[in-house]
Write a protein that holds these residues in place. Structure first.
Motif, PDB file in Angstrom:
ATOM      1  N   ASP A  58      25.772  18.819  12.440  1.00  0.00           N
ATOM      2  CA  ASP A  58      25.928  20.241  12.720  1.00  0.00           C
ATOM      3  C   ASP A  58      26.215  20.991  11.424  1.00  0.00           C
ATOM      4  OD1 ASP A  58      26.536  22.766  13.661  1.00  0.00           O
ATOM      5  OD2 ASP A  58      27.794  22.057  15.319  1.00  0.00           O
ATOM      6  N   CYS A  59      25.227  21.731  10.933  1.00  0.00           N
ATOM      7  CA  CYS A  59      25.378  22.581   9.749  1.00  0.00           C
ATOM      8  C   CYS A  59      25.090  24.030  10.115  1.00  0.00           C
ATOM      9  CB  CYS A  59      24.451  22.106   8.629  1.00  0.00           C
ATOM     10  SG  CYS A  59      24.851  20.501   7.939  1.00  0.00           S
ATOM     11  N   THR A  60      25.563  24.442  11.279  1.00  0.00           N
ATOM     12  CA  THR A  60      25.257  25.781  11.798  1.00  0.00           C
ATOM     13  C   THR A  60      26.371  26.787  11.515  1.00  0.00           C
ATOM     14  OG1 THR A  60      26.126  25.220  13.998  1.00  0.00           O
ATOM     15  CG2 THR A  60      23.779  24.841  13.611  1.00  0.00           C
ATOM     16  N   GLY A  61      27.216  26.496  10.517  1.00  0.00           N
ATOM     17  CA  GLY A  61      28.226  27.461  10.122  1.00  0.00           C
ATOM     18  C   GLY A  61      29.297  27.657  11.176  1.00  0.00           C
ATOM     19  N   PHE A  62      29.889  28.854  11.170  1.00  0.00           N
ATOM     20  CA  PHE A  62      30.971  29.146  12.111  1.00  0.00           C
ATOM     21  C   PHE A  62      30.526  29.002  13.570  1.00  0.00           C
ATOM     22  CE2 PHE A  62      32.978  31.976   8.688  1.00  0.00           C
ATOM     23  CZ  PHE A  62      33.966  31.046   8.395  1.00  0.00           C
ATOM     24  N   ALA A  63      29.220  29.146  13.859  1.00  0.00           N
ATOM     25  CA  ALA A  63      28.731  29.027  15.239  1.00  0.00           C
ATOM     26  C   ALA A  63      28.963  27.625  15.785  1.00  0.00           C
ATOM     27  CB  ALA A  63      27.248  29.377  15.299  1.00  0.00           C
ATOM     28  N   ALA A  64      28.822  26.606  14.934  1.00  0.00           N
ATOM     29  CA  ALA A  64      29.052  25.201  15.314  1.00  0.00           C
ATOM     30  C   ALA A  64      28.447  24.896  16.676  1.00  0.00           C
ATOM     31  CB  ALA A  64      30.550  24.894  15.304  1.00  0.00           C
ATOM     32  N   ILE A  65      27.139  25.069  16.788  1.00  0.00           N
ATOM     33  CA  ILE A  65      26.516  24.988  18.110  1.00  0.00           C
ATOM     34  C   ILE A  65      26.568  23.592  18.728  1.00  0.00           C
ATOM     35  CG2 ILE A  65      24.981  26.932  17.584  1.00  0.00           C
ATOM     36  CD1 ILE A  65      22.684  24.890  17.400  1.00  0.00           C
ATOM     37  N   LEU A  66      26.751  22.570  17.909  1.00  0.00           N
ATOM     38  CA  LEU A  66      26.865  21.224  18.464  1.00  0.00           C
ATOM     39  C   LEU A  66      28.312  20.874  18.766  1.00  0.00           C
ATOM     40  CD1 LEU A  66      24.321  19.253  16.231  1.00  0.00           C
ATOM     41  CD2 LEU A  66      23.937  20.308  18.453  1.00  0.00           C
ATOM     42  N   LEU A  67      29.196  20.996  17.770  1.00  0.00           N
ATOM     43  CA  LEU A  67      30.604  20.643  17.991  1.00  0.00           C
ATOM     44  C   LEU A  67      31.284  21.586  18.965  1.00  0.00           C
ATOM     45  CD1 LEU A  67      32.058  19.667  14.469  1.00  0.00           C
ATOM     46  CD2 LEU A  67      31.676  18.161  16.423  1.00  0.00           C
ATOM     47  N   ASP A  68      31.064  22.884  18.783  1.00  0.00           N
ATOM     48  CA  ASP A  68      31.759  23.894  19.597  1.00  0.00           C
ATOM     49  C   ASP A  68      31.046  24.139  20.923  1.00  0.00           C
ATOM     50  OD1 ASP A  68      34.138  24.724  18.593  1.00  0.00           O
ATOM     51  OD2 ASP A  68      33.433  26.599  17.748  1.00  0.00           O
ATOM     52  N   LYS A  69      29.831  24.658  20.808  1.00  0.00           N
ATOM     53  CA  LYS A  69      29.122  25.169  21.981  1.00  0.00           C
ATOM     54  C   LYS A  69      28.664  24.066  22.930  1.00  0.00           C
ATOM     55  CE  LYS A  69      29.161  29.447  20.307  1.00  0.00           C
ATOM     56  NZ  LYS A  69      29.743  29.180  18.969  1.00  0.00           N
ATOM     57  N   THR A  70      28.412  22.872  22.388  1.00  0.00           N
ATOM     58  CA  THR A  70      27.864  21.797  23.216  1.00  0.00           C
ATOM     59  C   THR A  70      28.915  20.768  23.612  1.00  0.00           C
ATOM     60  OG1 THR A  70      25.721  22.055  22.129  1.00  0.00           O
ATOM     61  CG2 THR A  70      26.083  20.024  23.357  1.00  0.00           C
ATOM     62  N   LEU A  71      29.628  20.212  22.628  1.00  0.00           N
ATOM     63  CA  LEU A  71      30.621  19.177  22.929  1.00  0.00           C
ATOM     64  C   LEU A  71      32.004  19.743  23.206  1.00  0.00           C
ATOM     65  CD1 LEU A  71      29.691  16.366  20.359  1.00  0.00           C
ATOM     66  CD2 LEU A  71      28.835  16.740  22.678  1.00  0.00           C
ATOM     67  N   HIS A  72      32.205  21.023  22.924  1.00  0.00           N
ATOM     68  CA  HIS A  72      33.473  21.708  23.200  1.00  0.00           C
ATOM     69  C   HIS A  72      34.670  20.978  22.581  1.00  0.00           C
ATOM     70  CE1 HIS A  72      31.116  24.161  25.901  1.00  0.00           C
ATOM     71  NE2 HIS A  72      30.743  23.095  26.573  1.00  0.00           N
ATOM     72  N   VAL A  73      34.510  20.589  21.324  1.00  0.00           N
ATOM     73  CA  VAL A  73      35.594  19.919  20.620  1.00  0.00           C
ATOM     74  C   VAL A  73      36.686  20.949  20.312  1.00  0.00           C
ATOM     75  CG1 VAL A  73      36.231  18.582  18.565  1.00  0.00           C
ATOM     76  CG2 VAL A  73      33.955  18.303  19.601  1.00  0.00           C
ATOM     77  N   PRO A  74      37.932  20.672  20.634  1.00  0.00           N
ATOM     78  CA  PRO A  74      39.010  21.646  20.379  1.00  0.00           C
ATOM     79  C   PRO A  74      39.083  22.030  18.903  1.00  0.00           C
ATOM     80  CG  PRO A  74      39.794  19.883  21.802  1.00  0.00           C
ATOM     81  CD  PRO A  74      38.437  19.470  21.341  1.00  0.00           C
ATOM     82  N   GLU A 110      39.402  19.383  15.993  1.00  0.00           N
ATOM     83  CA  GLU A 110      40.316  18.255  16.175  1.00  0.00           C
ATOM     84  C   GLU A 110      39.707  16.978  15.610  1.00  0.00           C
ATOM     85  OE1 GLU A 110      41.486  16.366  20.176  1.00  0.00           O
ATOM     86  OE2 GLU A 110      42.974  17.946  19.804  1.00  0.00           O
ATOM     87  N   LYS A 111      38.414  16.812  15.829  1.00  0.00           N
ATOM     88  CA  LYS A 111      37.649  15.734  15.211  1.00  0.00           C
ATOM     89  C   LYS A 111      36.312  16.316  14.767  1.00  0.00           C
ATOM     90  CE  LYS A 111      39.666  11.977  17.960  1.00  0.00           C
ATOM     91  NZ  LYS A 111      39.381  10.874  18.911  1.00  0.00           N
ATOM     92  N   CYS A 112      35.851  15.907  13.607  1.00  0.00           N
ATOM     93  CA  CYS A 112      34.578  16.425  13.098  1.00  0.00           C
ATOM     94  C   CYS A 112      33.430  15.451  13.302  1.00  0.00           C
ATOM     95  CB  CYS A 112      34.717  16.788  11.616  1.00  0.00           C
ATOM     96  SG  CYS A 112      35.850  18.160  11.348  1.00  0.00           S
ATOM     97  N   TRP A 113      33.736  14.242  13.749  1.00  0.00           N
ATOM     98  CA  TRP A 113      32.692  13.298  14.185  1.00  0.00           C
ATOM     99  C   TRP A 113      33.041  12.896  15.609  1.00  0.00           C
ATOM    100  CZ3 TRP A 113      30.403   8.958  10.627  1.00  0.00           C
ATOM    101  CH2 TRP A 113      29.351   8.316  11.268  1.00  0.00           C
ATOM    102  N   VAL A 114      32.268  13.394  16.553  1.00  0.00           N
ATOM    103  CA  VAL A 114      32.495  13.139  17.973  1.00  0.00           C
ATOM    104  C   VAL A 114      31.189  12.660  18.595  1.00  0.00           C
ATOM    105  CG1 VAL A 114      33.180  14.117  20.189  1.00  0.00           C
ATOM    106  CG2 VAL A 114      34.279  14.911  18.074  1.00  0.00           C
ATOM    107  N   LYS A 115      31.258  11.529  19.308  1.00  0.00           N
ATOM    108  CA  LYS A 115      30.039  10.937  19.886  1.00  0.00           C
ATOM    109  C   LYS A 115      29.005  10.723  18.776  1.00  0.00           C
ATOM    110  CE  LYS A 115      31.717  11.381  24.122  1.00  0.00           C
ATOM    111  NZ  LYS A 115      32.066  10.237  24.982  1.00  0.00           N
ATOM    112  N   ASN A 116      27.855  11.360  18.897  1.00  0.00           N
ATOM    113  CA  ASN A 116      26.793  11.223  17.891  1.00  0.00           C
ATOM    114  C   ASN A 116      26.565  12.526  17.125  1.00  0.00           C
ATOM    115  OD1 ASN A 116      25.729  12.575  20.075  1.00  0.00           O
ATOM    116  ND2 ASN A 116      23.753  11.511  20.047  1.00  0.00           N
ATOM    117  N   VAL A 117      27.640  13.289  16.955  1.00  0.00           N
ATOM    118  CA  VAL A 117      27.575  14.570  16.239  1.00  0.00           C
ATOM    119  C   VAL A 117      28.613  14.585  15.112  1.00  0.00           C
ATOM    120  CG1 VAL A 117      27.989  17.058  16.408  1.00  0.00           C
ATOM    121  CG2 VAL A 117      26.705  15.873  18.207  1.00  0.00           C
TER     122      VAL A 117
END
Length: 534
Positions: free
Chosen positions: A214-230, A328-335
Motif C-alpha cells: 500500500d503506497c496510496t498515501g494518507f488514503a491507505a486504501i488497503l490498510l485503512d479502507k479495506t483491512l480496517h487496521v486501527p 497498529e500494524k503495518c504488515w497485516v495479512k498479505n498487505v
C-alpha cells in the motif's frame, strides 16, 4: 507465505522507491505497480537525513548519477530559527561529536557555560563539537579532501534536498525495466475467506499477487479502507495538524541556497525552508486549534515577506491536512504499508522519506533471507521494527517542543507548559515502558555530568534552546569530583580552532558555486511541480 509476486498500489516516491529496491534485490519476484490517473500525489517536504545514504549505498547510486537530474542540493545540518528566542538560531549538524578537545565529553561545554554565560551562546554548542558549523553558517561547502575542516566527512556528514517526484522518475527509469507498470483506477478490493486481499478490481482489469504493498498515501486504501487496521494518532503530544506548502523563486542563490533545512518558529507552528537548485520549497506546519486557514496563510505570507514582499504576495499556496500517527500494524495479512500509508509524524526532522526507505529496507530483509519465504516471525519482526522506529522519532520530535524556550503566543505557551510528554508504549503491541526516561536521560541524568553522553541528537536541541543539564550546583560537585574546571583554557582553545578553520572557509565556494561546479555546468536542470509524497 511464499512470495513470488508483488503488486504495489500507488506510484509517487514511495511506490517507485519500493519498486526499484525490489527489482534490484528480489529479481525472481514479479513486481507490478498500479497507479491511478484519478488520484493526485501530495507532498510537504523534499528533505532527507543521513540515513538516506544507506539507501543510496544499497542501490549503488552515486551523487553524479542523480543529483542534477533531481534538482538536488546538499544538506549538512538542520537549522532551528527562533525556537529559543526571537532572532536566535542554532544548528543540528550531521556527523559525530568531536571530543578531541573535550576529554569529559559534552559536560566540558556545559560546565564552561554555567561558569561563563556571557561568552557561551547557546548557538555555539554545535560549533564547539563540529568545526563544520562555522562553514555551514557562512553557506560554504567543501569535499574536505585534505581535512581542512576537522572531523567533517563529506560523504558521511551530508544528506540531500531533492524533488522527490523527479527522484521517483529517476528510479523508475534506472531500475524498473522489469516492473509491469499499469495505469488503472482500483474500484473494489475483495477479501478471501481468511480476510486477506484476494484481488484488486480495477476499471480495466483484475489483478492478483501474493503480497500487496500500500503506497496510496494518507488514503491507505488497503490498510485503512479495506483491512480496517486501527490507526493510533499522536495528537496527545503533537498538536500540528495542518500545513501550507508552496514553491518560490530565488532572489540570490549564493545567499539563499543554504546547505541546511531551516525550521523557523512563528506564531502557531514553524516554517520549513528547503533550497533546491532551481527553486525553494517552503511551507508552514501549524495547529488548527490556534489558527484558521486564513490566519495561518496570513502568518505564513508575513513571514515570507520579511525576505521578499513580492515573492510572498505572488506565492501560490496549497493547504494540506496532516494525519500523524501509525497503524497498529503495518504488515497485516498479505498487505504491507509503505510511506504515508503506514504512518507519518510531521515534517520536523525530515522523517517522511526516512521512514519510507527504512520500512522498505525492513521489508527487503524479510523477503531476501529465504528467497521470498516469509513466516509469521518475519512479519512480527517487521511490525516491531517499524513501530519502534516510529515511536523513537515521535519522542524525539516531541522533545523539540517540550524543551523550547519560546512562549510568546498561546501555541508556544501550550506546547511548552500544557502538553504532557510522559506517555507509554501502551498504544502499540510492545511491552509497556515509560518513555519519560528518554527526557530524563538528558535533562537530569547524572551521566552527562560525568562526561558519558548518552543523549544522542537531543543534546543539540537542549543546548540550542538554552537548556543546560549542568546547573551551578552540579558544577560545584564536579569540581570536587574531577578538580576545578579550567574554563578559560577551553575558551582559548575553542577560539584558536575557530581562527584556524576560518582561514580555509574564506577560500571555499558557496554551496551554490560548489553545486554548479560539480553537477550543473553545461547541463540542463530539471524542474517539476509540487513535490511528491514524502
Amino acid at each position: 507465505m511464499d512470495v513470488k509476486s508483488i503488486c504495489i498500489v500507488g506510484g509517487g516516491s514511495a511506490g517507485w522507491m519500493t519498486a526499484a529496491t525490489l527489482c534490484k534485490f528480489t529479481p525472481n519476484i514479479k513486481v507490478t505497480l498500479i497507479e491511478s490517473s484519478e488520484v493526485g500525489v501530495i507532498g510537504v517536504g523534499e528533505s532527507t537525513l543521513g540515513h538516506f545514504n544507506n539507501f543510496l549505498n544499497a542501490m549503488e547510486i552515486k551523487d553524479e548519477d542523480w543529483m542534477a537530474e533531481c534538482n538536488a542540493t546538499y544538506k549538512t545540518s538542520i537549522k532551528f530559527t527562533n525556537w529559543n528566542k526571537e532572532g536566535e538560531a542554532f544548528q543540528y549538524p550531521f556527523g559525530s561529536l568531536d571530543f578531541s578537545e573535550a576529554p569529559r565529553g559534552t559536560s566540558d561545554w556545559f560546565n564552561w557555560a554555567v561558569r561563563d554565560p556571557e561568552n557561551t551562546k547557546a548557538s555555539d554548542f554545535a560549533e564547539f563539537f563540529h568545526s563544520s558549523v562555522a562553514m555551514i553558517n557562512q553557506n560554504k561547502l567543501t569535499k574536505n579532501t585534505y581535512g581542512e575542516v576537522p572531523n567533517f566527512n563529506f560523504k558521511n556528514d551530508t544528506a540531500y534536498h531533492m524533488d522527490a517526484s523527479l527522484f521517483g522518475k529517476f528510479l523508475k527509469k534506472t531500475f524498473c525495466d522489469s516492473v509491469t507498470h499499469i495505469q488503472d483506477h482500483i474500484e473494489s478490493i475483495p477479501l478471501d475467506s481468511e480476510g486477506a486481499v484476494a484481488s484488486l478490481v480495477g476499471k480495466s482489469a483484475t489483478y492478483e499477487a501474493d503480497l500487496y504493498i500500500d503506497c496510496t498515501g494518507f488514503a491507505a486504501i488497503l490498510l485503512d479502507k479495506t483491512l480496517h487496521v486501527p490507526f493510533n494518532n499522536f495528537n496527545n503530544v503533537l498538536l500540528n495538524d495542518r500545513a501550507i506548502a508552496t514553491q518560490i523563486p530565488y532572489v540570490d542563490k549564493n545567499t539563499e541556497m543554504e546547505s541546511v533545512t531551516n525550521c523557523t518558529a512563528i506564531e502557531s507552528g514553524w516554517v520549513w525552508n528547503i533550497p533546491l537548485y532551481t527553486r525553494i520549497g517552503t511551507g508552514y506546519v501549524y495547529s488548527s486549534k490556534y489558527a484558521t486557514e486564513e490566519e495561518a496563510e496570513e502568518q505564513f505570507r508575513s513571514h515570507l515577506a520579511k525576505t521578499d514582499a513580492k515573492r510572498a504576495k505572488e506565492a501560490e499556496v496549497v493547504h494540506l491536512k496532516i494525519r500523524h500517527g501509525i497503524h497498529e500494524k503495518c504488515w497485516v495479512k498479505n498487505v504491507v504499508g509503505i510511506g504515508l500509508a503506514s504512518g507519518f509524524i510531521e515534517p520536523l526532522e525530515s522523517t517522511g522519506l526516512m521512514l519510507t526507505h527504512e520500512n522498505i529496507l525492513f521489508l527487503l530483509r524479510a523477503l531476501t533471507r529465504r528467497e521470498g519465504q516469509v513466516n509469521k516471525i518475519d512479519v512480527d519482526c517487521f511490525n516491531d521494527s517499524v513501530n519502534t522506529t516510529m515511536e523513537g522519532f515521535k519522542q524525539f520530535i516531541s522533545q523539540h517542543y517540550a524543551f523550547a524556550g519560546r512562549n510568546d503566543t498561546p501555541y508556544w505557551q501550550d506546547v511548552t507548559n500544557k502538553v504532557t510528554y510522559s506517555k507509554t508504549f501502551e498504544d502499540f503491541s510492545l511491552p509497556k515502558k515509560p518513555v519519560m526516561d528518554t527526557f530524563k536521560a538528558t535533562a537530569y541524568n547524572l551521566n552527562i555530568h560525568n562526561g558519558l553522553d548518552e543523549s544522542g541528537g537531543l543534546i543539540y536541541i537542549l543546548a540550542g534552546q538554552g537548556y543546560n543539564p549542568v546547573t551551578a550546583i552540579d558544577a560545584k560537585m564536579n569540581d570536587i569530583k574531577f578538580g576545578e574546571f579550567d574554563y578559560a583554557s577551553v575558551k582559548d582553545t575553542f577560539a584558536e580552532r575557530k581562527k584556524d578553520v576560518q582561514e580555509f572557509i574564506d577560500l571555499m565556494p558557496t554551496h551554490y558555486e560548489f553545486l554548479t561546479d560539480e553537477f550543473h555546468l553545461n547541463k540542463e536542470v530539471q524542474t517539476e511541480g509540487i513535490c511528491d509524497e514524502q
